[in-house]
Scaffold this motif. Structure first.
Motif, PDB file in Angstrom:
ATOM      1  N   UNK A 332       0.832  -1.210   0.000  1.00 42.33           N
ATOM      2  CA  UNK A 332       0.000   0.000   0.000  1.00 42.33           C
ATOM      3  C   UNK A 332       0.867   1.262   0.000  1.00 42.33           C
ATOM      4  N   UNK A 333       0.372   2.279  -0.681  1.00 43.44           N
ATOM      5  CA  UNK A 333       1.012   3.598  -0.592  1.00 43.44           C
ATOM      6  C   UNK A 333       0.666   4.186   0.768  1.00 43.44           C
ATOM      7  N   UNK A 334       1.651   4.771   1.453  1.00 43.41           N
ATOM      8  CA  UNK A 334       1.459   5.217   2.841  1.00 43.41           C
ATOM      9  C   UNK A 334       1.570   6.729   2.974  1.00 43.41           C
ATOM     10  N   UNK A 335       0.601   7.290   3.688  1.00 44.94           N
ATOM     11  CA  UNK A 335       0.617   8.713   4.054  1.00 44.94           C
ATOM     12  C   UNK A 335       0.649   8.778   5.580  1.00 44.94           C
ATOM     13  N   UNK A 336       1.679   9.421   6.110  1.00 40.35           N
ATOM     14  CA  UNK A 336       1.825   9.519   7.569  1.00 40.35           C
ATOM     15  C   UNK A 336       1.450  10.910   8.056  1.00 40.35           C
ATOM     16  N   UNK A 337       0.735  10.952   9.177  1.00 37.97           N
ATOM     17  CA  UNK A 337       0.572  12.185   9.957  1.00 37.97           C
ATOM     18  C   UNK A 337       1.413  11.954  11.205  1.00 37.97           C
ATOM     19  N   UNK A 338       2.497  12.694  11.319  1.00 39.14           N
ATOM     20  CA  UNK A 338       3.545  12.331  12.281  1.00 39.14           C
ATOM     21  C   UNK A 338       3.917  13.505  13.177  1.00 39.14           C
ATOM     22  N   UNK A 339       3.964  13.237  14.487  1.00 42.81           N
ATOM     23  CA  UNK A 339       4.428  14.228  15.466  1.00 42.81           C
ATOM     24  C   UNK A 339       5.595  13.630  16.231  1.00 42.81           C
ATOM     25  N   UNK A 347      15.577  10.889  14.689  1.00 40.36           N
ATOM     26  CA  UNK A 347      16.351  10.302  13.591  1.00 40.36           C
ATOM     27  C   UNK A 347      16.251   8.783  13.614  1.00 40.36           C
ATOM     28  N   UNK A 348      16.332   8.178  14.796  1.00 35.67           N
ATOM     29  CA  UNK A 348      16.202   6.731  14.925  1.00 35.67           C
ATOM     30  C   UNK A 348      14.813   6.250  14.538  1.00 35.67           C
ATOM     31  N   UNK A 349      13.803   7.013  14.948  1.00 36.82           N
ATOM     32  CA  UNK A 349      12.417   6.673  14.599  1.00 36.82           C
ATOM     33  C   UNK A 349      12.235   6.729  13.080  1.00 36.82           C
ATOM     34  N   UNK A 350      12.717   7.822  12.468  1.00 38.08           N
ATOM     35  CA  UNK A 350      12.565   8.009  11.018  1.00 38.08           C
ATOM     36  C   UNK A 350      13.255   6.889  10.245  1.00 38.08           C
ATOM     37  N   UNK A 351      14.429   6.482  10.726  1.00 37.40           N
ATOM     38  CA  UNK A 351      15.179   5.427  10.037  1.00 37.40           C
ATOM     39  C   UNK A 351      14.409   4.103  10.057  1.00 37.40           C
ATOM     40  N   UNK A 352      13.756   3.805  11.165  1.00 36.26           N
ATOM     41  CA  UNK A 352      13.009   2.552  11.289  1.00 36.26           C
ATOM     42  C   UNK A 352      11.702   2.577  10.497  1.00 36.26           C
ATOM     43  N   UNK A 353      11.039   3.735  10.474  1.00 33.74           N
ATOM     44  CA  UNK A 353       9.634   3.773  10.080  1.00 33.74           C
ATOM     45  C   UNK A 353       9.384   4.155   8.625  1.00 33.74           C
ATOM     46  N   UNK A 354      10.125   5.114   8.111  1.00 34.80           N
ATOM     47  CA  UNK A 354       9.742   5.711   6.830  1.00 34.80           C
ATOM     48  C   UNK A 354      10.545   5.156   5.657  1.00 34.80           C
ATOM     49  N   UNK A 355       9.853   5.057   4.503  1.00 32.38           N
ATOM     50  CA  UNK A 355      10.489   4.698   3.245  1.00 32.38           C
ATOM     51  C   UNK A 355      10.577   5.956   2.379  1.00 32.38           C
ATOM     52  N   UNK A 356      11.473   5.938   1.423  1.00 32.55           N
ATOM     53  CA  UNK A 356      11.651   7.109   0.552  1.00 32.55           C
ATOM     54  C   UNK A 356      10.358   7.465  -0.181  1.00 32.55           C
ATOM     55  N   UNK A 357       9.539   6.457  -0.505  1.00 29.60           N
ATOM     56  CA  UNK A 357       8.318   6.713  -1.283  1.00 29.60           C
ATOM     57  C   UNK A 357       7.138   7.181  -0.424  1.00 29.60           C
ATOM     58  N   UNK A 358       7.288   7.224   0.904  1.00 25.31           N
ATOM     59  CA  UNK A 358       6.190   7.650   1.771  1.00 25.31           C
ATOM     60  C   UNK A 358       6.010   9.167   1.729  1.00 25.31           C
ATOM     61  N   UNK A 359       4.770   9.590   1.958  1.00 25.23           N
ATOM     62  CA  UNK A 359       4.475  11.018   2.141  1.00 25.23           C
ATOM     63  C   UNK A 359       4.216  11.258   3.623  1.00 25.23           C
ATOM     64  N   UNK A 400      -4.775  13.864  -0.293  1.00 26.99           N
ATOM     65  CA  UNK A 400      -3.723  13.285  -1.122  1.00 26.99           C
ATOM     66  C   UNK A 400      -3.930  11.801  -1.408  1.00 26.99           C
ATOM     67  N   UNK A 401      -4.498  11.080  -0.440  1.00 30.17           N
ATOM     68  CA  UNK A 401      -4.600   9.627  -0.562  1.00 30.17           C
ATOM     69  C   UNK A 401      -5.731   9.221  -1.500  1.00 30.17           C
TER      70      UNK A 401
END
Length: 429
Positions: A332-339, A347-359, A400-401
């Motif tokens: 699935x294409x993923x859209x995150x609402x992130x705080x 930085x550690x959270x972002x490295x684990x969670x997000x892919x380059x193709x995510x919005x 967007x989704x």
């Protein structure tokens, strides 16, 4: 005080911040006549998963017909969620009534030269007073932060639980896993059984402290484990193996590999409790875990575009969320609402969670501890943009989704209440 007045007063006390230590809660409970001694308890600590374990423990005790209280934090929408009695949130009027009694003692202590209790200490005392007043037999008590100096650490439980240990709240608990493990192991009491899924260095420290306290230990992958796991659209079925007990097949109404470990921890704690409490049976264990509810932990709100609400706010939580997304929604294409709060390893959270193709739509959490949306964007990969708040972020994600995509709200539990309210209102209209 009525409920609105009690919340206003709690908001004032929040200005005192987080101040680890037991002297203020001990003075409060002394003035209230020691309500913490009126019930038996299970005490649950850990970096991640302690809320899910607490919810499962409560559900099984209820299923066994035992009068049960539950104290957890934080709340998603209302303070009353933090204190539950026999499966229901405390009423607003009862919350105000018991907090008024706590306030009277707290202010008397200040007048006598003591320190004002913190918000969490006041809530802890309020919960214990409510449990005493309503005749609760067992309370499942979740540690707020750490363990050794947490205000809940005035109870001597029937069973203690430490789910796991990783880096979080480092400004209060220590900069290393070893220091944090020492703080969490502070809930271990003399001769009280301990169930834990901690591992490596953290487990070594926990074992040393438990040994000194002569506390019997039940360890993940030694005394209990999960042998098989099958996922469904409503959760997963696991086969629980326990030393000296028959295998048990359990339906776990939560998603993700990490929740199978949490279910096993809860089941092992209850197995230990069964030795003292004949009213709990294997049938209650199976039925109670299958009926457990814990909002905001991979909670899926269905629609054209499903919205997933998850409390992941540290590196291990982000890794668990990423693993679960990859398992259930791999393509699935993923859209995150992130705080993200200022004290989190973004930085550690972002490295684990997000892919380059995510919005990713960055939003501030509704707490003074939040990072700004613009600051969050600086740390994130891929396509990012800021939004004014969680609701604005959700509305932008929905623009967007497309059908077939997913939206994920995560990064801070503080955001989930606003997201749930917004989504509920959208459903009603």
């Amino acid at each position: 005080m009525n409920y609105q007045e009690s919340i206003a007063w709690l908001t004032e006390t929040a200005a005192f911040g987080i101040q680890p230590g037991l002297q203020r809660i001990e003075a409060l409970l002394e003035g209230l006549g020691h309500p913490e001694n009126a019930f038996k308890s299970v005490h649950v600590a850990g970096t991640n998963g302690k809320g899910s374990v607490t919810a499962m423990l409560e559900s099984v005790l209820q299923q066994a017909g035992i009068s049960c209280g539950r104290f957890t934090s934080p709340h998603l929408e209302e303070y009353t969620e933090r204190i539950r009695i026999n499966g229901a949130d405390i009423s607003a009027s009862d919350f105000a009534k018991y907090l008024s009694q706590v306030r009277t003692v707290a202010e008397k202590n200040v007048a006598a030269g003591g320190e004002m209790a913190t918000e969490f200490e006041l809530l802890t005392a309020c919960a214990f007073l409510a449990f005493q007043a309503t005749g609760v037999e067992y309370a499942v008590v979740e540690v707020g932060m750490g363990g050794r100096l947490d205000s809940t650490n005035v109870i001597t439980p029937e069973v203690a639980v430490i789910t796991n240990v990783s880096l979080d709240h480092t400004q209060y608990l220590g900069a290393t896993v070893e220091e944090i493990a020492t703080e969490k192991a502070g809930i271990i009491k003399d001769n009280v059984p301990l169930v834990t899924s901690a591992h490596r260095t953290a487990l070594k420290i926990i074992k040393e402290i438990a040994h000194k306290k002569n506390a019997p230990m039940y360890l993940w992958d030694r005394d209990f484990s999960v042998e098989r796991r099958t996922t469904f659209d409503r959760g997963q079925i696991i086969t629980l193996k326990r030393k000296d007990n028959a295998d048990a097949m359990l339906f776990v109404p939560f998603f993700g590999m990490h929740q199978t470990v949490n279910a096993a921890v809860a089941a092992m704690a209850l197995t230990v409790l069964m030795k003292k409490e004949a009213r709990i049976t294997e049938d209650h264990l199976r039925e109670g875990i299958s009926r457990a509810q814990w909002p905001g932990r991979f909670e899926v709100i269905e629609g054209d575009v499903p919205v997933i609400l998850d409390g992941a706010h540290n590196v291990d939580g982000a890794a668990a969320l990423a693993m679960t997304l990859n398992e259930i929604y791999p393509d699935k294409k993923r859209f995150f609402v992130f705080a993200s709060l200022k004290d989190k390893d973004i930085e550690g959270i972002a490295e684990e969670l997000f892919r380059e193709e995510d919005t990713i739509i960055a939003v501030p959490a509704p707490t003074p501890r939040t990072r700004s949306a613009e600051e969050i964007c600086e740390y994130l990969p891929g396509t990012t943009e800021p939004a004014a708040d969680v609701v604005a972020g959700l509305e932008r994600a929905k623009e967007l989704a497309q059908p077939g995509d997913i939206i994920v709200v995560c990064g801070s539990l503080y955001c989930l209440g606003d997201a749930r309210r917004y989504l509920r209102q959208k459903t009603l209209h």
